[in-house]
Design a protein around this motif. Structure first.
Motif, PDB file in Angstrom:
ATOM      1  N   ASP A 208       2.022   4.689  -1.032  1.00  0.00           N
ATOM      2  CA  ASP A 208       1.381   5.917  -1.490  1.00  0.00           C
ATOM      3  C   ASP A 208       1.907   6.295  -2.875  1.00  0.00           C
ATOM      4  O   ASP A 208       3.096   6.131  -3.157  1.00  0.00           O
ATOM      5  N   ASP A 209       1.051   6.822  -3.742  1.00  0.00           N
ATOM      6  CA  ASP A 209       1.493   7.153  -5.097  1.00  0.00           C
ATOM      7  C   ASP A 209       2.432   8.356  -5.151  1.00  0.00           C
ATOM      8  O   ASP A 209       2.930   8.715  -6.213  1.00  0.00           O
ATOM      9  N   GLN A 210       2.723   8.981  -4.010  1.00  0.00           N
ATOM     10  CA  GLN A 210       3.757  10.012  -3.963  1.00  0.00           C
ATOM     11  C   GLN A 210       5.154   9.389  -3.920  1.00  0.00           C
ATOM     12  O   GLN A 210       6.153  10.091  -4.002  1.00  0.00           O
TER      13      GLN A 210
ATOM     14  N   SER B  30       0.828  -1.208   0.000  1.00  0.00           N
ATOM     15  CA  SER B  30       0.000   0.000   0.000  1.00  0.00           C
ATOM     16  C   SER B  30       0.864   1.260   0.000  1.00  0.00           C
ATOM     17  O   SER B  30       0.685   2.180   0.796  1.00  0.00           O
TER      18      SER B  30
END
Length: 191
Positions: free
Chosen positions: A148-150, A146
């Motif tokens: 984060d797309d950052q 999981s």
């Protein structure tokens, strides 16, 4: 047969630390569990790596005994074959932008490489070995942990104890010859 590995193809200059010249990436591990305090020290070494603007853009994600098989499937098939005998599988992800102004951090992968080396050297101090990998499924790792797309997954790695030579197959022994390094003249341009 001894458990000494052959570093005769390597020729460090006098005074270069053996910790560096005898670092290599084995592919035959014994699967022995790593005590939590040892693994914690290995990962803590990452905090002390240098980074641009002291951003420390890395995040380290590791398997545990209960999810090891699932994490193994985040590696490509070629790496799964030998990495299944490691003790820990992990990934380093980099924050894509600078915290101080939100702009793209073009040095993030370089910084993660420094963090990787810090982790690797601490593993050697602990008597363990690491093997870094590019052959990974970044999306699978990001989904599983999981992430984060950052952040962007930069690399995978394993940590473990090397299997004793006497227990290695012939193929494993042939692949356990530490590789020679380029000569200093091939990498250093002084003007």
């Amino acid at each position: 047969m001894t458990d000494k590995f052959d570093f005769t193809q390597r020729d460090p200059m006098p005074g270069v630390a053996a910790l560096l010249s005898e670092r290599w990436s084995p592919r035959a591990f014994d699967g022995a569990p790593i005590p939590n305090d040892v693994l914690t020290r290995i990962i803590d070494a990452v905090r002390w790596a240098p980074s641009c603007r002291n951003e420390q853009p890395w995040r380290v994600y590791t398997s545990n005994p209960s999810n090891f098989e699932q994490v193994l499937h985040c590696l490509d098939e070629g790496n799964q074959g030998w990495a299944k005998s490691a003790s820990v599988i992990g990934f380093i992800a980099a924050h894509k932008s600078f915290a101080y102004n939100g702009s793209d951090n073009p040095y993030r992968d370089f910084d993660c490489g420094a963090a990787w080396l810090a982790m690797t050297l601490q593993a050697r101090i602990e008597g363990l070995y690491t093997h870094g990998m590019g052959g990974i499924y970044k999306d699978r790792a990001a989904d599983f942990f999981s992430i984060d797309d950052q952040f962007e997954v930069v690399m995978g790695f394993v940590i473990g104890s090397v299997k004793p030579l006497a227990q290695m197959t012939l193929d494993e022994r042939q692949r356990h010859i530490p590789s020679p390094r380029k000569h200093l003249d091939d990498i250093w341009v002084a003007r």
